[in-house]
Structures are given as C-alpha cells and as structure tokens.
Design a protein around this motif. Structure first.
Motif, PDB file in Angstrom:
ATOM      1  N   LEU A   1       0.901  12.644   8.420  1.00  0.00           N
ATOM      2  CA  LEU A   1      -0.001  13.539   7.709  1.00  0.00           C
ATOM      3  C   LEU A   1       0.322  13.568   6.220  1.00  0.00           C
ATOM      4  CD1 LEU A   1      -2.375  15.287   8.604  1.00  0.00           C
ATOM      5  CD2 LEU A   1      -0.851  17.251   8.584  1.00  0.00           C
ATOM      6  N   LYS A   2       1.605  13.617   5.869  1.00  0.00           N
ATOM      7  CA  LYS A   2       1.996  13.632   4.455  1.00  0.00           C
ATOM      8  C   LYS A   2       1.620  12.323   3.760  1.00  0.00           C
ATOM      9  CE  LYS A   2       5.826  16.885   5.013  1.00  0.00           C
ATOM     10  NZ  LYS A   2       7.294  17.063   5.037  1.00  0.00           N
ATOM     11  N   GLN A   3       1.842  11.207   4.451  1.00  0.00           N
ATOM     12  CA  GLN A   3       1.494   9.913   3.871  1.00  0.00           C
ATOM     13  C   GLN A   3      -0.016   9.793   3.673  1.00  0.00           C
ATOM     14  OE1 GLN A   3       3.290   7.509   2.645  1.00  0.00           O
ATOM     15  NE2 GLN A   3       1.592   6.086   2.279  1.00  0.00           N
ATOM     16  N   ASN A   4      -0.792  10.256   4.669  1.00  0.00           N
ATOM     17  CA  ASN A   4      -2.244  10.202   4.543  1.00  0.00           C
ATOM     18  C   ASN A   4      -2.739  11.124   3.432  1.00  0.00           C
ATOM     19  OD1 ASN A   4      -2.236   8.425   6.650  1.00  0.00           O
ATOM     20  ND2 ASN A   4      -3.727   9.512   7.882  1.00  0.00           N
ATOM     21  N   LEU A   5      -2.098  12.290   3.284  1.00  0.00           N
ATOM     22  CA  LEU A   5      -2.459  13.193   2.192  1.00  0.00           C
ATOM     23  C   LEU A   5      -2.260  12.506   0.843  1.00  0.00           C
ATOM     24  CD1 LEU A   5      -1.086  16.737   3.140  1.00  0.00           C
ATOM     25  CD2 LEU A   5      -3.397  16.219   2.376  1.00  0.00           C
ATOM     26  N   MET A   6      -1.095  11.872   0.684  1.00  0.00           N
ATOM     27  CA  MET A   6      -0.799  11.190  -0.575  1.00  0.00           C
ATOM     28  C   MET A   6      -1.776  10.044  -0.814  1.00  0.00           C
ATOM     29  SD  MET A   6       2.777   9.464  -1.844  1.00  0.00           S
ATOM     30  CE  MET A   6       2.683   8.135  -0.628  1.00  0.00           C
ATOM     31  N   THR A   7      -2.074   9.293   0.229  1.00  0.00           N
ATOM     32  CA  THR A   7      -2.993   8.165   0.096  1.00  0.00           C
ATOM     33  C   THR A   7      -4.395   8.635  -0.264  1.00  0.00           C
ATOM     34  OG1 THR A   7      -1.731   6.848   1.677  1.00  0.00           O
ATOM     35  CG2 THR A   7      -4.018   6.210   1.310  1.00  0.00           C
TER      36      THR A   7
ATOM     37  N   ALA B   1     -16.757  -8.260  -5.161  1.00  0.00           N
ATOM     38  CA  ALA B   1     -16.777  -6.846  -4.758  1.00  0.00           C
ATOM     39  C   ALA B   1     -15.730  -6.570  -3.695  1.00  0.00           C
ATOM     40  CB  ALA B   1     -18.168  -6.466  -4.248  1.00  0.00           C
ATOM     41  N   GLU B   2     -15.553  -7.520  -2.750  1.00  0.00           N
ATOM     42  CA  GLU B   2     -14.546  -7.352  -1.702  1.00  0.00           C
ATOM     43  C   GLU B   2     -13.140  -7.360  -2.291  1.00  0.00           C
ATOM     44  OE1 GLU B   2     -16.383  -9.270   2.343  1.00  0.00           O
ATOM     45  OE2 GLU B   2     -15.810 -10.661   0.769  1.00  0.00           O
ATOM     46  N   ALA B   3     -12.912  -8.218  -3.280  1.00  0.00           N
ATOM     47  CA  ALA B   3     -11.596  -8.281  -3.925  1.00  0.00           C
ATOM     48  C   ALA B   3     -11.284  -6.961  -4.625  1.00  0.00           C
ATOM     49  CB  ALA B   3     -11.547  -9.439  -4.917  1.00  0.00           C
ATOM     50  N   ASN B   4     -12.265  -6.399  -5.328  1.00  0.00           N
ATOM     51  CA  ASN B   4     -12.048  -5.116  -6.007  1.00  0.00           C
ATOM     52  C   ASN B   4     -11.753  -4.006  -5.014  1.00  0.00           C
ATOM     53  OD1 ASN B   4     -12.509  -6.226  -8.546  1.00  0.00           O
ATOM     54  ND2 ASN B   4     -14.702  -5.819  -8.477  1.00  0.00           N
ATOM     55  N   GLU B   5     -12.530  -3.973  -3.927  1.00  0.00           N
ATOM     56  CA  GLU B   5     -12.346  -2.925  -2.919  1.00  0.00           C
ATOM     57  C   GLU B   5     -10.991  -3.049  -2.242  1.00  0.00           C
ATOM     58  OE1 GLU B   5     -14.195  -1.908   1.417  1.00  0.00           O
ATOM     59  OE2 GLU B   5     -15.633  -2.352  -0.178  1.00  0.00           O
ATOM     60  N   LEU B   6     -10.608  -4.270  -1.869  1.00  0.00           N
ATOM     61  CA  LEU B   6      -9.323  -4.477  -1.196  1.00  0.00           C
ATOM     62  C   LEU B   6      -8.167  -4.107  -2.117  1.00  0.00           C
ATOM     63  CD1 LEU B   6      -7.705  -5.495   1.213  1.00  0.00           C
ATOM     64  CD2 LEU B   6      -7.881  -7.808   0.277  1.00  0.00           C
ATOM     65  N   ALA B   7      -8.253  -4.492  -3.387  1.00  0.00           N
ATOM     66  CA  ALA B   7      -7.194  -4.153  -4.340  1.00  0.00           C
ATOM     67  C   ALA B   7      -7.070  -2.640  -4.492  1.00  0.00           C
ATOM     68  CB  ALA B   7      -7.477  -4.803  -5.693  1.00  0.00           C
ATOM     69  N   LEU B   8      -8.203  -1.941  -4.545  1.00  0.00           N
ATOM     70  CA  LEU B   8      -8.175  -0.478  -4.662  1.00  0.00           C
ATOM     71  C   LEU B   8      -7.494   0.148  -3.453  1.00  0.00           C
ATOM     72  CD1 LEU B   8     -11.112   1.778  -5.793  1.00  0.00           C
ATOM     73  CD2 LEU B   8      -9.773   2.378  -3.803  1.00  0.00           C
ATOM     74  N   LEU B   9      -7.875  -0.297  -2.252  1.00  0.00           N
ATOM     75  CA  LEU B   9      -7.307   0.268  -1.033  1.00  0.00           C
ATOM     76  C   LEU B   9      -5.808   0.024  -0.941  1.00  0.00           C
ATOM     77  CD1 LEU B   9     -10.117  -0.702   1.506  1.00  0.00           C
ATOM     78  CD2 LEU B   9      -9.554   1.591   0.733  1.00  0.00           C
ATOM     79  N   LEU B  10      -5.385  -1.174  -1.278  1.00  0.00           N
ATOM     80  CA  LEU B  10      -3.962  -1.493  -1.204  1.00  0.00           C
ATOM     81  C   LEU B  10      -3.180  -0.787  -2.306  1.00  0.00           C
ATOM     82  CD1 LEU B  10      -4.156  -5.303  -0.397  1.00  0.00           C
ATOM     83  CD2 LEU B  10      -3.601  -3.448   1.177  1.00  0.00           C
ATOM     84  N   ARG B  11      -3.791  -0.676  -3.478  1.00  0.00           N
ATOM     85  CA  ARG B  11      -3.111  -0.042  -4.602  1.00  0.00           C
ATOM     86  C   ARG B  11      -2.918   1.446  -4.356  1.00  0.00           C
ATOM     87  NH1 ARG B  11      -6.251  -1.935  -8.102  1.00  0.00           N
ATOM     88  NH2 ARG B  11      -7.628  -0.180  -8.432  1.00  0.00           N
ATOM     89  N   SER B  12      -3.899   2.096  -3.745  1.00  0.00           N
ATOM     90  CA  SER B  12      -3.794   3.533  -3.488  1.00  0.00           C
ATOM     91  C   SER B  12      -2.950   3.825  -2.260  1.00  0.00           C
ATOM     92  CB  SER B  12      -5.194   4.145  -3.322  1.00  0.00           C
ATOM     93  OG  SER B  12      -5.879   3.547  -2.245  1.00  0.00           O
ATOM     94  N   GLY B  13      -2.583   2.781  -1.523  1.00  0.00           N
ATOM     95  CA  GLY B  13      -1.710   2.975  -0.371  1.00  0.00           C
ATOM     96  C   GLY B  13      -2.478   2.900   0.931  1.00  0.00           C
ATOM     97  N   ALA B  14      -1.809   2.375   1.936  1.00  0.00           N
ATOM     98  CA  ALA B  14      -2.429   2.293   3.253  1.00  0.00           C
ATOM     99  C   ALA B  14      -2.300   3.631   3.968  1.00  0.00           C
ATOM    100  CB  ALA B  14      -1.762   1.195   4.073  1.00  0.00           C
ATOM    101  N   LEU B  15      -3.282   3.963   4.791  1.00  0.00           N
ATOM    102  CA  LEU B  15      -3.168   5.156   5.619  1.00  0.00           C
ATOM    103  C   LEU B  15      -2.103   4.912   6.676  1.00  0.00           C
ATOM    104  CD1 LEU B  15      -6.942   6.001   6.143  1.00  0.00           C
ATOM    105  CD2 LEU B  15      -5.327   7.229   4.709  1.00  0.00           C
ATOM    106  N   ALA B  16      -1.180   5.850   6.814  1.00  0.00           N
ATOM    107  CA  ALA B  16      -0.126   5.699   7.814  1.00  0.00           C
ATOM    108  C   ALA B  16      -0.712   5.714   9.220  1.00  0.00           C
ATOM    109  CB  ALA B  16       0.906   6.820   7.669  1.00  0.00           C
TER     110      ALA B  16
END
Length: 620
Positions: A231-237, A417-432
C-alpha cells in the motif's frame, strides 16, 4: 515638489495594471463542456469509422454537439450543455467498447491572441471546476501470491548454495512445500530457514509418499508487513504518476487497509488519468528459449505490434521493472523511438550475471499489463456492465545480446507514444501490487458552476458594502480607494492565473477576506491625513505625512498576516492551502494598490498645485 510621482513611476504602475487586465481576461471566457475519445492503446490513430460511430452514438442518444475536433489520435466534441456530458459518455462508451477511453473534458475558449501572450484562466479546484474521484483497491491476494513465488525461487537458490539436496520446491496456495528424501535433510533445511528467515514462516512437517516434506506458511505478521509495504509503495507510485500528469492540488491518500483515494481537480478528461494511474504496467526481461528446451520451462507469447508473430521464452525472469531506477524516451541513431533504462544494483548484478553466459542469444522485453475488460450481464431483466481485470503479456523487443549488459541499456521496437508512456510508467515507479478501480465519480462542472456563482455573489456583496462605506466616510478619497480595490481584485486574479495557482472554495473565502483587508491600509492612511489636517497641516503636507507615517504600521500588520499565511501553506493540506495561497497573494496585491496605486491617483488629483480643502469626509 510634494505629492508628485516621477513619470517613470506612473508609467510603471500603468504597465503593471494593464498587464493585470490582460492576464486576468482569460477568466472571462468559460470553457465548453466536451467529450474526448482516445484509443486505449498508445500510438493508435483515430479512424474515420470510429469518428462516425461516435457521431452515431450521440445522434441515437439525441445529444446535441458542435465544434468537432480531431488531433492525431484524439477526437473532441463540444456539447451544448454540461448536463449532457455523462449521458454522452455512457452512450459513446457502449458503442465503442473497451478499445477506447471516453472521457469528460472542458474545452478552452480563450481567444488566440491571449493564448499567444501566454495568458490562460485560473486553475480551479475539484469543488469549483469539477474533476474525478477514484477509489482504488489494491489486490493483496495477487501481491502475496507473487511474494510466495519469489520465496520459492529464493529457497531453491539458497538450498543449492548450502548443498542441501531437495526433491522439489512447489507453491500450494499461500504455502511453499519442500520435499526431501531424508529426514536429516529436512531438519537441516528447517534450521537454515529458521536462521535466515526469522519470524516469516510457520513451518509444519509431513511424510507423504516416502518424502519428508516441510510446509512453510507465512505468519500473519509477515502478511500484514507485505500488505503495508504494497500500500505504501502504491501510494508513492500514484503520487509520482499524478505529478507526471501535472494536476494542481491533487489528493492521494490511504483509506482503510487496502484502498487508496485519488482526487484530480480539473481533470474532466479522465482518459489520461485512468491510463496512467490504473495501468499496472511492468516489464519482464527473459531469455529466448533454446531449441529443444522443455515445454514445461518455457512459455509462448505474441508480439505487441504483431499478434500473429510469436516467440518462446524461458519462464525464468532475469529482472523486472521494479529494478528500474530511471527511464527516459528518446531516439536512436536511425531516429527510431527507444527507452533508455537504468537499473539498481541488484537488477544490474542479475542482468550482468545472466548475460555474461548468454552473449549472442536473444533477450526479450515482455510488457506486462493489467487491463479492465467490460462484459454485460442481465440483472433483474436489465443489462448491467461488469468490469473484470485481465493480465496481458506481449513482447515489445527481442534482440540479440551483443555484449554483457549492466546497469544501463535501451529498449527499441516501440512507437513514439508507447515509448513516452512506458518511460513515464517506469520512471514514476512500478505498482507493487495490481489495483482495480472500485469507484469512479465525476464531479460535473454544473456543481462547480453553482459553487462559483455562490462564491462570486459573496465577493460582490462584500465588495459592494465596502465600496458604499468608503464613499460615505471618505468621499473623493473613498472613490480612489474603491478604484484601487477593483484593481486589486484584477491583480489578484491575474497573479493566480500566471503562476497556475488553484482556486478553491476556501480560496474564494480568502478573496472575500482580502476585499475587507485591502481597504484597511487606506483607512489607516486616510485617518492619518485627517489627523494631520486637524493638527494644522496644509492639505499637501497632510497627504504626504499621511502616506509616509502610515506605511510602517501597514507594513508590520500585513507582514505578520503574511507569515501566518505562509505557515498555513507549509503545514496545511487541500482546502487550507487554497485559503493560504489566495490570502498571501491578496496581501501582496492589496499593499501595492493601497499604497502605490492610491498614492498615484491622489497625486494626479491633488499633487503639484495649491489645494484649499480635501474631500476626505469628517471635519477636514
């Protein structure tokens, strides 16, 4: 000469006021209610057939629309009424299905010449502009199940390193079963596990089919620890992802044991929000299976850009997106999109260890995505939508390992567009742990319009009373103060618009308070002028002394209030911050208008000439 501003100072005040009117002007152009349609998959285009289906859905629902706009993969249709947004969304979503995201939006109507100057309307909070409210639930069962599978791999590796021979290590629900040929080996393994995994398992022993089994069940405390971490990891992400969306004054907070509330003010467009917040996207790096590999140790997946093309991959995962410390999109030397990846020390060590023995073999990047799928079922004779979650895995890259990989490498084979989206998701952190949307509420702009109207009435009522009082008590000087008060409101709105501050209902309360406080300085100045006149000063001397001697009192009073406002902003949240922002800006603008603007107008009216009497009320 007394009470004469130099030309440059008058011009400076005039320029500031003129700019304030320009940058406050966009707030006179309210946005149109609109519906936005976007493909669920990044990079897909908006086809003419899809657009025709959108029109057909609105026509069938008898919903009027105008101003149809298509920009790449996004279609925007303006509606005649804000009340039609939710019915329009439901009709279009039903027509298009899950392949498209249909969202409410507010289409700007600011004239182009103001936009070219960088002017835009104020950002409004959830209580004014509307927005979206999400209640998200963390799938704890899925997360705990994944952790148990990790234990299985760790135990296999650890037992081999300790030279403790086992027959098998398998997962059975929420338990791990280890089988041994000899009781002594089981005892040795139990001692090792108690020493290296203290307090994590409740071990039980069984003899089955001649095997000596050790069953490991997670303790309740360990399960709670896992849930708290998830829950804490998902909150941070989620907070990181909200920051990437650029939403002003969002709310992301825990609710209960496994739920998270997300409120995004001003985001009538939920397409991007749901795509980014709810996407449990991750990566898995796996080696391609070698010819002749056992089918029990491999899995077959299709490619993301070509579902007819498949490849067999090893089940064993080298590392995942959880080890990614940074990700950025860019282009390679051939101008093809790519994502540059950086791994943490653990992920880099694992990548180096595996690729050292796999040079000239091919490694796949597997995109793992948890997506909602809508089905319909009959409930009491009425067809109701039902959303289920499905996990999709597809290959986005399969390339030959040319040399040993370490902490940095790149992923290719994506659209821009997929590259931008994937980079954003990985940069902001994966959901635990994966998350589901269990509740989604859209706060419509009609509620916001009602709140804005009520707030505006309160401001106008307070302003009217202040204007009348100033005219009655201070006559011509009261008129000067009233003009400065109007300028003060324009300056406040312009300043909030320029810096992108968020206006909320408490913020409107701050503006009402500012209206009252703004004339305090003028009351002090005008009262001081009256006293100086009573003491025998000439009108010109009285004006000069009134402004000069009242300045320190005004400065001290406003400074203490500003300090309190800054503290409120620093320690407060949500509505308290909104109040603190408008109060702080109101103090700054009111000091400027009460001291500089009124002095300039007074100088223009009385300065540089002989004056016998001042129109300031009282006995002056």
């Amino acid at each position: 000469m007394l009470n004469k501003y130099p030309l440059w100072k008058n011009l400076l005040i005039l320029v500031v006021v003129a700019l304030a009117f320009i940058y406050a002007a966009p707030n006179l152009y309210p946005p149109d209610a609109a519906i936005q349609v976007t493909p669920a998959r990044a990079g897909a285009e908006m086809s003419a057939a899809t657009l025709n289906n959108v029109r057909k859905a609105l026509d069938e629902a008898e919903i009027s629309y105008f101003g149809e706009e298509v920009n790449g993969s996004t279609a925007l249709l303006r509606l005649e009424s804000a009340d039609a947004q939710l019915p329009a969304k439901a009709a279009i979503q039903r027509k298009l299905g899950d392949e498209f995201v249909v969202a409410l939006n507010l289409a700007p109507t600011t004239p182009d010449w103001l936009v070219d100057l960088g002017a835009g309307p104020m950002t409004l909070g959830l209580d004014l502009s509307g927005g979206v409210h999400f209640l998200m639930e963390v799938d704890m069962d899925e997360y705990v199940s994944g952790r148990i599978k990790n234990y299985r791999e760790d135990l296999r590796t650890s037992l081999r390193q300790e030279d403790i021979k086992y027959r098998r290590v398998v997962v059975e629900g929420n338990k791990v079963r280890l089988s041994f040929r000899q009781e002594a080996l089981r005892s040795e393994a139990r001692t090792f596990i108690n020493r290296n995994y203290p307090g994590e398992f409740l071990p039980q022993e069984e003899e089955v089919d001649g095997n000596f089994d050790l069953i490991l069940m997670l303790t309740e405390q360990k399960i709670r620890d896992f849930e708290d971490y998830a829950l804490k990891q998902n909150l941070m992400t989620l907070r990181n992802r909200v920051n990437e969306l650029g939403v002003a004054e969002p709310l992301v907070q825990r609710q209960g044991r496994n739920r998270i509330v997300v409120e995004l003010p001003g985001v009538q467009d939920t397409a991007e929000a749901k795509k980014i917040l709810g996407k449990a996207a991750n990566l898995e790096f796996r080696l391609e299976a070698e010819p002749g590999a056992s089918r029990f140790a491999t899995e077959e997946y299709s490619f993301r850009d070509n579902q007819n093309r498949t490849a067999r991959l090893e089940k064993k995962v080298i590392t995942t997106g959880d080890s990614v410390t940074n990700a950025s999109s860019g282009f390679d030397e051939n101008s093809f999109p790519q994502v540059n990846i950086s791994l943490d020390s653990k992920g880099a060590a694992r990548m180096t260890q595996v690729t050292k023995k796999a040079v000239q073999r091919r490694m796949a990047v597997l995109f793992v995505e948890r997506k909602p799928k809508t089905t319909y079922e009959m409930v009491d004779g009425v067809e109701q939508p039902k959303t289920i979650q499905v996990v999709e895995k597809s290959i986005i890259s399969l390339a030959t390992i040319q040399s040993v990989l370490g902490s940095s490498f790149r992923i290719t084979g994506l659209q821009s567009a997929e590259a931008n989206e994937l980079a954003l998701l990985l940069r902001s952190g994966a959901l635990a742990a994966p998350m589901d949307f269990v509740e989604e509420r859209t706060v419509g702009p009609s509620l916001g319009a009602e709140n804005i109207e009520m707030g505006a009435r309160s401001v106008m009522a307070g302003l009217a009373l202040v204007l009348i009082a100033m005219l009655v008590f201070y006559r011509a000087f009261g008129l000067i103060a009233n003009i400065a008060l109007a300028v003060n409101l324009v300056l406040l709105v312009a300043l909030m618009s320029i810096i992108g501050a968020t206006l909320t209902l408490p913020g409107i309360a701050g503006i009402v308070l500012t209206v009252g406080m703004a004339v305090d300085a003028n009351v002090l100045i005008f009262s001081r002028i009256r006293e100086e006149l009573k003491n025998g000063r000439s009108p010109q001397q009285a004006i000069h002394e009134g402004y000069d001697r009242a300045f320190l009192t005004i400065f001290d009073a406003n400074l203490t209030t500003l300090i309190v406002a800054v503290i409120l902003f620093a320690v407060g949240t949500g509505p308290v911050k909104g109040f603190a922002v408008t109060l702080s800006f109101g103090i700054l603008t009111s000091m400027f208008t009460a001291i500089m603007v009124t002095r300039a107008m007074t100088n223009l009216l009385y300065g540089g000439r002989r004056v016998e009497r001042l129109s300031i009320g009282g006995k002056a």
